[in-house]
Design a protein around this motif. Sequence first.
Motif, short mmCIF file in Angstrom:
data_model
loop_
_atom_site.label_atom_id
_atom_site.label_comp_id
_atom_site.label_asym_id
_atom_site.label_seq_id
_atom_site.Cartn_x
_atom_site.Cartn_y
_atom_site.Cartn_z
N THR A 130 0.86 -1.18 0.00
CA THR A 130 0.00 0.00 0.00
C THR A 130 0.89 1.23 0.00
O THR A 130 1.74 1.38 0.89
CB THR A 130 -0.91 0.03 1.24
N LEU A 140 -7.49 6.08 1.37
CA LEU A 140 -7.05 4.97 2.22
C LEU A 140 -7.83 4.95 3.53
O LEU A 140 -8.23 3.88 4.01
CB LEU A 140 -5.55 5.08 2.50
N TYR A 154 -2.46 -1.55 7.39
CA TYR A 154 -1.89 -2.12 6.18
C TYR A 154 -0.54 -2.73 6.52
O TYR A 154 0.33 -2.08 7.10
CB TYR A 154 -1.74 -1.05 5.10
N VAL A 157 3.66 -1.43 3.65
CA VAL A 157 3.50 -0.01 3.35
C VAL A 157 4.77 0.52 2.68
O VAL A 157 5.89 0.26 3.14
CB VAL A 157 3.21 0.80 4.63
#
Length: 217
Positions: A130, A140, A154, A157
């Motif tokens: 992400t 997001l 997440y 990242v």
Amino acid sequence: WFAGQLEHVERAQMPFPNGSSVGTISTQQLLLDAYRVSVIHGTAPIQGLQRSRAVPTEFQLVPLLSVLGKDRARLLIADDVGTGKTVEAGLVLAELVARGLVNRILVAVPANLLEQWADALEHFFHLAPTVVAGHLLPPLERRLLPGQSVWGSYDVVVASIDYLKRRPETVFSHRWDIVIIDEGHLAARPHQLRASESQMQRWQFALKAAQSVPHLL
């Protein structure tokens, strides 16, 4: 005789193929191709290669081999330009993931390399990163429940180091298993007499990562 004392054993038999049920040659070829791909690295002692599209050269395996068997992967990869340092770091990462040592991954990169790193992680190592940036934050956050943070929600990242350096306390209030800092010389400890605020913040972010996270590349 011994197996028979532990459990009831019966003869097994597979039914013969049904001649009236014939598939397509394209489906069969896909099945065979999938099997060939699955066993490319099947006998390799390095587990991460089994789920990797990367076909490394010998020297690209050196960083990975240098961290095998160690409790913590702490490594500076300083090969020359164009030698595939992203792949080298990815191989270490993939191995740690395959061994169950790493789940939460933070990659800090120069802003112009965000998409390149995200694409490499997805293409070569089958990770689903992400990308976190200021202009991407609203969409997001809309996927999250009230009170949740992108940094905690997440697992993989990728973010700009200049974005991360302004919020280290927030970022490291969540657990990370590994931090990768690309172009790490940009986060080196600056000369105290001529250090800009930006240089100092990058170094402080790297220092915080080293203090907070077990694995660091």
